[in-house]
Design an enzyme around this catalytic site. Structure first.
Site, PDB file in Angstrom:
ATOM      1  CE1 TYR A  60      -4.482  -1.242   0.671  1.00 53.14           C
ATOM      2  CE2 TYR A  60      -3.031  -3.127   0.804  1.00 53.14           C
ATOM      3  CZ  TYR A  60      -4.294  -2.607   0.642  1.00 53.14           C
ATOM      4  OH  TYR A  60      -5.356  -3.445   0.452  1.00 53.14           O
ATOM      5  CG  ASP A 104      -7.519  -4.553   2.352  1.00 50.17           C
ATOM      6  OD1 ASP A 104      -8.673  -4.551   2.828  1.00 50.17           O
ATOM      7  OD2 ASP A 104      -7.215  -3.904   1.342  1.00 50.17           O
ATOM      8  CE  LYS A 133       2.260 -18.175   0.607  1.00 56.92           C
ATOM      9  NZ  LYS A 133       1.606 -19.471   0.908  1.00 56.92           N
TER      10      LYS A 133
END
Length: 435
Positions: free
Chosen positions: A159, A321, A231
């Protein structure tokens, strides 16, 4: 606009922060942005609920001085700018506020008005509680087991990443530098002549302050466990680093108030699994907060199949998100999804509904105001006005339990009574007055 803010602020007092303690006067000035699309509808319903709850809780001793500030379409039409500097200044000056959803202007400029406001105020925590209200529709069989709070890092990751558009001068220059200085890495680009480029940014400072805030909140609210979502099996030096730095921060700053999965792994390596299990059990019995980690895709699976195992989740921006919206779907949808953005050091906070502007429903008095109402509940809790917060939460819960709901929920509840946006606000107020 600046003069208007100064004139209207005389009706109340500023919130102050001294030695890390928030001082909230009985008549605080709270700035608000009405929002775009359905923003006006849901704000009008929500502010009536807020005022009713404060009146019921404190009998006139406390009252909010609401101060409208502007962003989005309303700001552009009146002032020729989508996010006036005075709006940012007002939130900074008065510390805590609330906003409706904002549309992002097309044609360049802001990537997102919401992101721009968060970055301007350095609101690095995005807090998203996900709770089930009895009577709400759900696609899962045990929604009552869902009671989680997501702490999403709000200022980094993709972002706040850097992108180069295919064919742009910047893209060509970056690729040339990349190829010259990092030829082995450049060779991994499968189709370099047709690839847009994006850089993912995850810092140690950004990670640590988010994880610190999440752990402190979990301890203050007597939560049982916190999961670092990442991740890191694929992106080892960004998402993997988030996991590593999170564990290091937990052990260095919170000591024997927490027990980490990393500690369990070290004990297992030295003394065996049974000893590690016994150590963990003793730690949890003594009230320590368990801190574990899990790969992001596994979190998505297990928050559906065994949601009772999750309590607080700390995530990077993009994962948070995705995850917060997916979890909202389990408890009735985005119409019930509140959120708060805050900075633990400065005390700055802006609360907001997590959903978008839904322009097709704008001005039709059909939208569900629950997400904004519940964002207000979070805001009053943040201010320490717990009695008002409890009334708001119980008011929404009571209206839903009575099956008096807006059209988004009515479509999924065969025997419910459909209400307009404003009618639902009044239904919540009735529940508050009956409390």
């Amino acid at each position: 606009m600046a003069n208007k803010i100064l004139q209207r602020s005389a009706a109340g007092q500023k919130i102050s922060l001294q030695n890390g303690i928030r001082n909230v006067p009985d008549h605080p000035i709270l700035p608000f942005i009405e929002g775009d699309g359905i923003g006006r509808d849901i704000w009008q319903a929500a502010v009536g609920v807020f005022d009713a709850a404060v009146e019921k809780a404190y009998g006139g001793r406390r009252k909010v001085a609401w101060l409208e500030v502007y962003a989005g379409e309303k700001a552009f039409s009146q002032f020729g700018t989508w996010l006036p500097a005075e709006t940012i200044s007002a939130f900074r000056q008065f510390s805590v506020g609330i906003k409706g959803p904002l549309a992002t202007p097309t044609g360049g400029g802001f990537r997102s008005l919401n992101v721009a406001l968060r970055e301007a105020l350095d609101l690095y925590v995005c807090q998203r509680p996900v709770r089930y209200f009895a009577g709400a529709p759900s696609p899962v069989s045990r929604p009552e087991q869902v009671n989680m709070v997501i702490f999403r890092e709000n200022t980094e990751d993709l972002y706040n990443g850097i992108e180069f558009e295919l064919g742009s001068a910047g893209s060509q220059q970056f690729k040339a530098l990349f190829k010259d200085h990092f030829p082995a890495e450049y060779a991994k680009i499968r189709f370099p002549d047709t690839a847009g480029i994006g850089l993912k940014l995850v810092s140690k400072e950004g990670t640590c302050r988010l994880v610190r805030a999440a752990i402190q909140w979990a301890l203050d609210n007597r939560r049982k466990n916190l999961t670092l979502v990442h991740k890191g099996n694929i992106m080892k030096y960004t998402e993997g680093a988030f996991q590593k730095w999170g564990y290091e921060l937990a052990e260095a700053e919170f000591g024997d108030r927490v027990y980490t999965r990393a500690q369990w792994e070290r004990t297992r390596a030295g003394c065996g699994e049974s000893a590690a299990n016994a150590e963990q059990e003793a730690a949890l019995q003594s009230g320590r907060l368990l801190i574990k980690d899990l790969i992001a895709d596994t979190v998505f699976q297990q928050t559906i199949t065994q949601p009772q195992e999750f309590d607080v989740l700390a995530t990077m921006n993009l994962n948070g998100d995705y995850l917060s919206d997916a979890l909202a779907a389990q408890v009735g949808g985005m119409g019930l999804a509140p959120g708060g953005n805050w900075n633990a050091e400065s005390g700055q906070a802006v609360f907001e509904a997590a959903h978008g502007t839904a322009p097709r429903y704008a001005g039709k008095d059909l939208a569900n105001p629950s997400a904004l109402i519940l964002s207000g509940e979070m805001m009053f809790r943040y201010l320490g006005w717990f009695e008002a917060a409890d009334l708001i939460f119980n008011g929404v819960a009571g209206a839903i339990a009575a099956q008096t709901v807006t059209c988004d929920l009515h479509r999924m509840l065969k025997d419910s009574t459909p209400l307009s946006c404003s009618e639902f606000g009044r239904a919540v107020i009735r529940q508050i007055k009956l409390s």
